[in-house]
Design a protein around this motif. Structure first.
Motif, mmCIF file in Angstrom:
data_model
loop_
_atom_site.group_PDB
_atom_site.id
_atom_site.type_symbol
_atom_site.label_atom_id
_atom_site.label_comp_id
_atom_site.label_asym_id
_atom_site.label_seq_id
_atom_site.Cartn_x
_atom_site.Cartn_y
_atom_site.Cartn_z
ATOM 1 N N GLU A 69 0.859 -1.185 0.000
ATOM 2 C CA GLU A 69 0.000 0.000 0.000
ATOM 3 C C GLU A 69 0.896 1.236 0.000
ATOM 4 N N TRP A 70 0.751 2.052 -1.040
ATOM 5 C CA TRP A 70 1.564 3.255 -1.203
ATOM 6 C C TRP A 70 0.706 4.502 -0.988
ATOM 7 N N TRP A 71 1.292 5.483 -0.309
ATOM 8 C CA TRP A 71 0.699 6.818 -0.222
ATOM 9 C C TRP A 71 1.778 7.839 -0.566
ATOM 10 N N ILE A 72 1.420 8.792 -1.409
ATOM 11 C CA ILE A 72 2.358 9.829 -1.796
ATOM 12 C C ILE A 72 1.659 11.181 -1.766
ATOM 13 N N GLY A 73 2.367 12.187 -1.288
ATOM 14 C CA GLY A 73 1.772 13.517 -1.257
ATOM 15 C C GLY A 73 2.429 14.420 -0.246
ATOM 16 N N GLN A 74 1.639 15.354 0.203
ATOM 17 C CA GLN A 74 2.102 16.319 1.198
ATOM 18 C C GLN A 74 0.901 16.739 2.026
ATOM 19 N N ALA A 75 1.138 17.454 3.113
ATOM 20 C CA ALA A 75 0.058 17.826 4.014
ATOM 21 C C ALA A 75 -1.104 18.444 3.237
ATOM 22 N N GLY A 76 -2.292 17.836 3.390
ATOM 23 C CA GLY A 76 -3.484 18.348 2.728
ATOM 24 C C GLY A 76 -3.840 17.665 1.423
ATOM 25 N N SER A 77 -2.952 16.822 0.878
ATOM 26 C CA SER A 77 -3.226 16.159 -0.405
ATOM 27 C C SER A 77 -2.439 14.860 -0.498
ATOM 28 N N TRP A 78 -3.162 13.724 -0.467
ATOM 29 C CA TRP A 78 -2.525 12.415 -0.443
ATOM 30 C C TRP A 78 -3.187 11.477 -1.447
ATOM 31 N N PHE A 79 -2.363 10.709 -2.154
ATOM 32 C CA PHE A 79 -2.854 9.784 -3.170
ATOM 33 C C PHE A 79 -2.464 8.367 -2.778
ATOM 34 N N GLY A 80 -3.465 7.465 -2.732
ATOM 35 C CA GLY A 80 -3.214 6.097 -2.289
ATOM 36 C C GLY A 80 -3.309 5.077 -3.405
ATOM 37 N N GLY A 272 3.300 -4.756 3.031
ATOM 38 C CA GLY A 272 3.732 -3.624 3.834
ATOM 39 C C GLY A 272 3.217 -2.305 3.293
ATOM 40 N N PHE A 273 3.794 -1.229 3.813
ATOM 41 C CA PHE A 273 3.314 0.122 3.538
ATOM 42 C C PHE A 273 4.467 1.031 3.143
ATOM 43 N N VAL A 274 4.180 1.963 2.243
ATOM 44 C CA VAL A 274 5.157 2.945 1.808
ATOM 45 C C VAL A 274 4.512 4.317 1.872
#
Length: 282
Positions: A69-80, A272-274
């Protein structure tokens, strides 16, 4: 989104290309599991404030998945995304049996369908990361060659990302069939696509890459579209289990208590998670 992450993603992709070729020559398996663990360890070591990972191995009771499971972004905007890795098989240059893997007699539900359904159930986009090397295609600065994809100081070969819906629609396992619907993975964190995928937001970049993958597949198959992509747009807040990773660990996921993540991974069959956090404070 930083230039150091962009450099690392490109360098890793070149390393994957070179190492698969060397492993083939040496007779070593060099599986997708080994590749994934190595490149994530490298990213988390190089960028401990921006890249955080937590993995579970086969000795962790009940946790024996293969997807990440990957999440990428910054405070206020996240893409899973729920991501599954596949390593090319040589010398045929195929990812077989990708399209039919897991389909047993009397059943039509394979691994690719499970990836799509499980990702949807958790509100995640589904994607493949392909690890490859090729002698049948020319060595180029960018792979494949599209007018909107820029090259970089280091070749982005070796790691491609594709939307899972697009992969299923193509229905084939060969690199030659799948490369035209893929996007080099470094564009998650690089600006060299000239604004095609984002205007500075890594969350938008993730969605833009999967959207482009579907558009390329629709064009290749001569259909109007393959549905909305991304299925799940960026969200303003991280889910609680990923926020726990963000706030409670260093880059390599050393947590006081990993049970919240372990339980989540066990229920969903995750390896796992990223988390790639490009916030200014990260």
């Amino acid at each position: 989104m930083t230039s150091d992450l962009c450099y690392s993603f490109q360098k890793i992709a070149s390393w994957v290309w070179e190492r698969i070729e060397l492993a083939q020559t040496s007779g070593l398996a060099f599986s997708e599991e080994t590749i994934t663990e190595t490149i994530l360890l490298d990213l988390a070591t190089r960028h401990p404030t921006k890249v955080k990972i937590k993995a579970f191995n086969k000795t962790d009771e009940g946790v024996n998945g293969s997807d990440w499971e990957w999440w990428i972004g910054q405070a206020g905007s996240w893409f899973g995304m729920r991501v599954q890795a596949k390593r090319i098989k040589l010398p045929a240059e195929t990812f077989a049996p990708l399209q039919r893997y897991g389909i047993k007699k009397g059943s039509t539900i394979g691994q690719i369908d499970k990836l799509l359904s499980q990702a949807k159930n958790d509100g995640l986009n589904s994607a493949y990361c392909f690890y490859f090397v090729s002698k049948k295609w020319p060595t180029l600065r960018a792979w494949p060659v599209y007018n909107f994809i820029g090259g970089g100081p280091i070749s982005p070969q070796g790691c491609l990302v594709a939307d899972a819906t697009a992969v299923k629609a193509v229905g084939k396992d060969s690199l030659a069939a799948l490369a035209p619907i893929c996007v080099p993975w470094h564009l998650l964190v690089c600006h060299c696509a000239g604004g095609k995928f984002n205007s500075g937001s890594p969350a938008d970049a993730g969605g833009g890459m999967l959207r482009t993958s579907r558009q390329l597949a629709a064009s290749l198959l001569k259909v109007d579209d393959l549905g909305d992509a991304p299925d799940f747009p960026p969200r303003s807040e991280l889910p609680s289990h990923i926020n726990y990773l963000r706030e409670g660990s260093d880059g390599l996921g050393r947590l006081k208590d990993a049970d919240p993540l372990r339980g989540y991974a066990k229920e969903r069959g995750l390896k796992g998670f990223v988390l790639i956090d490009t916030s200014e404070s990260a």
